[in-house]
Design a protein around this motif. Structure first.
Motif, PDB file in Angstrom:
ATOM      1  N   GLN A  96       0.797  -1.137   0.090  1.00  0.00           N
ATOM      2  CA  GLN A  96       0.233  -0.134  -0.070  1.00  0.00           C
ATOM      3  C   GLN A  96       1.051   1.059   0.075  1.00  0.00           C
ATOM      4  O   GLN A  96       0.633   2.178  -0.601  1.00  0.00           O
ATOM      5  CB  GLN A  96      -1.022   0.007   1.043  1.00  0.00           C
ATOM      6  CG  GLN A  96      -1.930   0.987   0.869  1.00  0.00           C
ATOM      7  CD  GLN A  96      -2.849   0.990  -0.121  1.00  0.00           C
ATOM      8  OE1 GLN A  96      -3.382  -0.104  -0.625  1.00  0.00           O
ATOM      9  NE2 GLN A  96      -2.957   1.873  -0.888  1.00  0.00           N
ATOM     10  N   SER A  97       1.887   1.127   0.873  1.00  0.00           N
ATOM     11  CA  SER A  97       2.799   2.415   0.646  1.00  0.00           C
ATOM     12  C   SER A  97       3.447   2.546  -0.752  1.00  0.00           C
ATOM     13  O   SER A  97       3.585   3.657  -1.068  1.00  0.00           O
ATOM     14  CB  SER A  97       4.105   2.145   1.821  1.00  0.00           C
ATOM     15  OG  SER A  97       5.109   1.143   1.401  1.00  0.00           O
ATOM     16  N   PHE A  98       3.588   1.402  -1.443  1.00  0.00           N
ATOM     17  CA  PHE A  98       4.183   1.644  -2.811  1.00  0.00           C
ATOM     18  C   PHE A  98       2.816   2.350  -3.771  1.00  0.00           C
ATOM     19  O   PHE A  98       3.272   3.201  -4.379  1.00  0.00           O
ATOM     20  CB  PHE A  98       4.369   0.417  -3.328  1.00  0.00           C
ATOM     21  CG  PHE A  98       5.050   0.520  -4.767  1.00  0.00           C
ATOM     22  CD1 PHE A  98       5.909   1.162  -5.294  1.00  0.00           C
ATOM     23  CD2 PHE A  98       4.160  -0.260  -5.788  1.00  0.00           C
ATOM     24  CE1 PHE A  98       6.353   1.211  -6.750  1.00  0.00           C
ATOM     25  CE2 PHE A  98       4.368  -0.162  -7.139  1.00  0.00           C
ATOM     26  CZ  PHE A  98       5.530   0.516  -7.824  1.00  0.00           C
ATOM     27  N   LEU A  99       1.819   1.567  -3.491  1.00  0.00           N
ATOM     28  CA  LEU A  99       0.562   2.174  -4.325  1.00  0.00           C
ATOM     29  C   LEU A  99       0.239   3.690  -4.111  1.00  0.00           C
ATOM     30  O   LEU A  99       0.019   4.279  -5.004  1.00  0.00           O
ATOM     31  CB  LEU A  99      -0.675   1.372  -4.009  1.00  0.00           C
ATOM     32  CG  LEU A  99      -0.487  -0.143  -4.430  1.00  0.00           C
ATOM     33  CD1 LEU A  99      -1.542  -0.849  -3.913  1.00  0.00           C
ATOM     34  CD2 LEU A  99       0.077  -0.300  -6.178  1.00  0.00           C
ATOM     35  N   ASN A 100       0.688   3.986  -2.963  1.00  0.00           N
ATOM     36  CA  ASN A 100       0.202   5.379  -2.578  1.00  0.00           C
ATOM     37  C   ASN A 100       1.257   6.347  -2.990  1.00  0.00           C
ATOM     38  O   ASN A 100       0.970   7.665  -3.066  1.00  0.00           O
ATOM     39  CB  ASN A 100      -0.096   5.539  -0.978  1.00  0.00           C
ATOM     40  CG  ASN A 100      -1.198   5.053  -0.432  1.00  0.00           C
ATOM     41  OD1 ASN A 100      -2.147   4.747  -0.980  1.00  0.00           O
ATOM     42  ND2 ASN A 100      -1.159   4.612   0.961  1.00  0.00           N
ATOM     43  N   CYS A 101       2.284   5.880  -3.572  1.00  0.00           N
ATOM     44  CA  CYS A 101       3.188   7.022  -4.163  1.00  0.00           C
ATOM     45  C   CYS A 101       2.296   7.671  -5.216  1.00  0.00           C
ATOM     46  O   CYS A 101       2.946   8.539  -5.552  1.00  0.00           O
ATOM     47  CB  CYS A 101       4.529   6.171  -4.672  1.00  0.00           C
ATOM     48  SG  CYS A 101       5.583   5.676  -3.374  1.00  0.00           S
ATOM     49  N   SER A 102       1.608   6.947  -5.984  1.00  0.00           N
ATOM     50  CA  SER A 102       0.829   7.731  -6.905  1.00  0.00           C
ATOM     51  C   SER A 102      -0.032   8.988  -6.424  1.00  0.00           C
ATOM     52  O   SER A 102       0.104  10.063  -7.037  1.00  0.00           O
ATOM     53  CB  SER A 102      -0.119   6.629  -7.779  1.00  0.00           C
ATOM     54  OG  SER A 102       0.570   5.991  -8.538  1.00  0.00           O
ATOM     55  N   LYS A 103      -0.463   8.713  -5.376  1.00  0.00           N
ATOM     56  CA  LYS A 103      -1.032   9.925  -4.531  1.00  0.00           C
ATOM     57  C   LYS A 103      -0.013  11.067  -4.139  1.00  0.00           C
ATOM     58  O   LYS A 103      -0.526  12.161  -4.434  1.00  0.00           O
ATOM     59  CB  LYS A 103      -1.843   9.213  -3.477  1.00  0.00           C
ATOM     60  CG  LYS A 103      -2.380  10.345  -2.612  1.00  0.00           C
ATOM     61  CD  LYS A 103      -3.017   9.732  -1.205  1.00  0.00           C
ATOM     62  CE  LYS A 103      -1.820   9.536  -0.403  1.00  0.00           C
ATOM     63  NZ  LYS A 103      -2.169   9.447   1.061  1.00  0.00           N
ATOM     64  N   TRP A 104       0.865  10.814  -3.601  1.00  0.00           N
ATOM     65  CA  TRP A 104       2.110  11.619  -3.247  1.00  0.00           C
ATOM     66  C   TRP A 104       2.386  12.460  -4.670  1.00  0.00           C
ATOM     67  O   TRP A 104       2.754  13.641  -4.363  1.00  0.00           O
ATOM     68  CB  TRP A 104       2.934  11.079  -2.203  1.00  0.00           C
ATOM     69  CG  TRP A 104       2.691  10.475  -1.097  1.00  0.00           C
ATOM     70  CD1 TRP A 104       2.288   9.068  -0.647  1.00  0.00           C
ATOM     71  CD2 TRP A 104       2.086  11.164  -0.023  1.00  0.00           C
ATOM     72  NE1 TRP A 104       2.032   9.068   0.607  1.00  0.00           N
ATOM     73  CE2 TRP A 104       1.715  10.283   1.018  1.00  0.00           C
ATOM     74  CE3 TRP A 104       1.961  12.548   0.396  1.00  0.00           C
ATOM     75  CZ2 TRP A 104       1.338  10.803   2.149  1.00  0.00           C
ATOM     76  CZ3 TRP A 104       1.550  12.992   1.506  1.00  0.00           C
ATOM     77  CH2 TRP A 104       1.094  12.115   2.579  1.00  0.00           C
ATOM     78  N   LEU A 105       2.741  11.663  -5.553  1.00  0.00           N
ATOM     79  CA  LEU A 105       3.332  12.210  -6.923  1.00  0.00           C
ATOM     80  C   LEU A 105       2.242  13.164  -7.359  1.00  0.00           C
ATOM     81  O   LEU A 105       2.625  14.442  -7.678  1.00  0.00           O
ATOM     82  CB  LEU A 105       3.643  11.141  -7.934  1.00  0.00           C
ATOM     83  CG  LEU A 105       4.279  11.811  -9.082  1.00  0.00           C
ATOM     84  CD1 LEU A 105       5.657  12.487  -8.763  1.00  0.00           C
ATOM     85  CD2 LEU A 105       4.747  10.763  -9.876  1.00  0.00           C
ATOM     86  N   GLU A 106       0.891  12.934  -7.327  1.00  0.00           N
ATOM     87  CA  GLU A 106      -0.138  13.642  -8.092  1.00  0.00           C
ATOM     88  C   GLU A 106      -0.283  14.948  -7.040  1.00  0.00           C
ATOM     89  O   GLU A 106      -0.545  16.122  -7.637  1.00  0.00           O
ATOM     90  CB  GLU A 106      -1.298  12.944  -8.011  1.00  0.00           C
ATOM     91  CG  GLU A 106      -2.516  13.746  -8.409  1.00  0.00           C
ATOM     92  CD  GLU A 106      -2.218  14.378 -10.053  1.00  0.00           C
ATOM     93  OE1 GLU A 106      -2.599  15.338 -10.300  1.00  0.00           O
ATOM     94  OE2 GLU A 106      -1.532  13.478 -10.713  1.00  0.00           O
TER      95      GLU A 106
END
Length: 188
Positions: A96-106
């Motif tokens: 989940q921490s990896f998948l959330n990188c998309s959110k942080w990048l956005e």
């Protein structure tokens, strides 16, 4: 003539992925690893100067270590108004921490509308936890390349590869500086 550049870098990611440990080990040149951390509340600042190889120049990194909690998003919005580069950190044992990188990048990209972040890195931490790994290096590499980011893996606990992401950020920023300098010289 040697040039000293000042770089603002925002490091972000979910809570407990190792952002603060990475900052502390980098600041202390591998001499300081705390086994017990309290979660960052708000933002911590790490400042360190890195020489840029083969140039005689150096980059002074101002690394803002942000809390991974939405609670601090208003404060982060102010900080993220104009970062030069971005360092996304995830835990290789936590998908989940990896998948959330998309959110942080956005979120970072939304702070600089009309332009793109010029440089950045994705850092997978906790590679020492081999038996618990769920995010494979190839998966992270593919995602990072698709986003225009360099990809690194590290184990802060084992002090492995912790400098490489920061050295990359310094090189990326120095290259951006040189490119802009060339444009200015061409206009003169």
């Amino acid at each position: 003539m040697a040039v000293r550049l000042f770089l603002c870098s925002v490091r972000t990611g979910d809570p407990a992925v190792g952002k603060t440990a990475l900052a502390q080990i980098f600041r202390s040149d591998g001499a300081h690893f705390q086994k017990n951390y309290t979660l960052t509340t708000g933002v911590d600042l790490v400042v360190k100067t890195l020489p840029v190889p083969d140039t005689g120049d150096s980059v002074e990194l101002f690394i803002f270590d942000s809390a991974g909690k939405e609670l601090f998003s208003e404060m982060l919005d102010k900080l993220w108004e104009s970062p030069n580069v971005l360092c996304l950190v995830y835990d290789v044992t936590n998908e989940q921490s990896f998948l959330n990188c998309s959110k942080w990048l956005e979120k970072a990209r939304s702070q600089v509308p009309g332009t793109s972040l010029p440089a950045g890195v994705l850092v997978g931490n906790k590679t020492d936890l081999v038996s618990r790994r769920v995010v494979e290096a190839a998966q992270a590499q593919e995602w990072a390349l698709g986003q225009g980011l360099e990809c690194f893996e590290t184990s802060v606990k084992e002090m492995e590869n912790y400098e490489a992401p920061f050295q990359c950020l310094a090189r990326q920023f120095h290259q951006l500086y040189r490119e802009k300098l060339e444009v200015f010289h061409a206009l003169a």
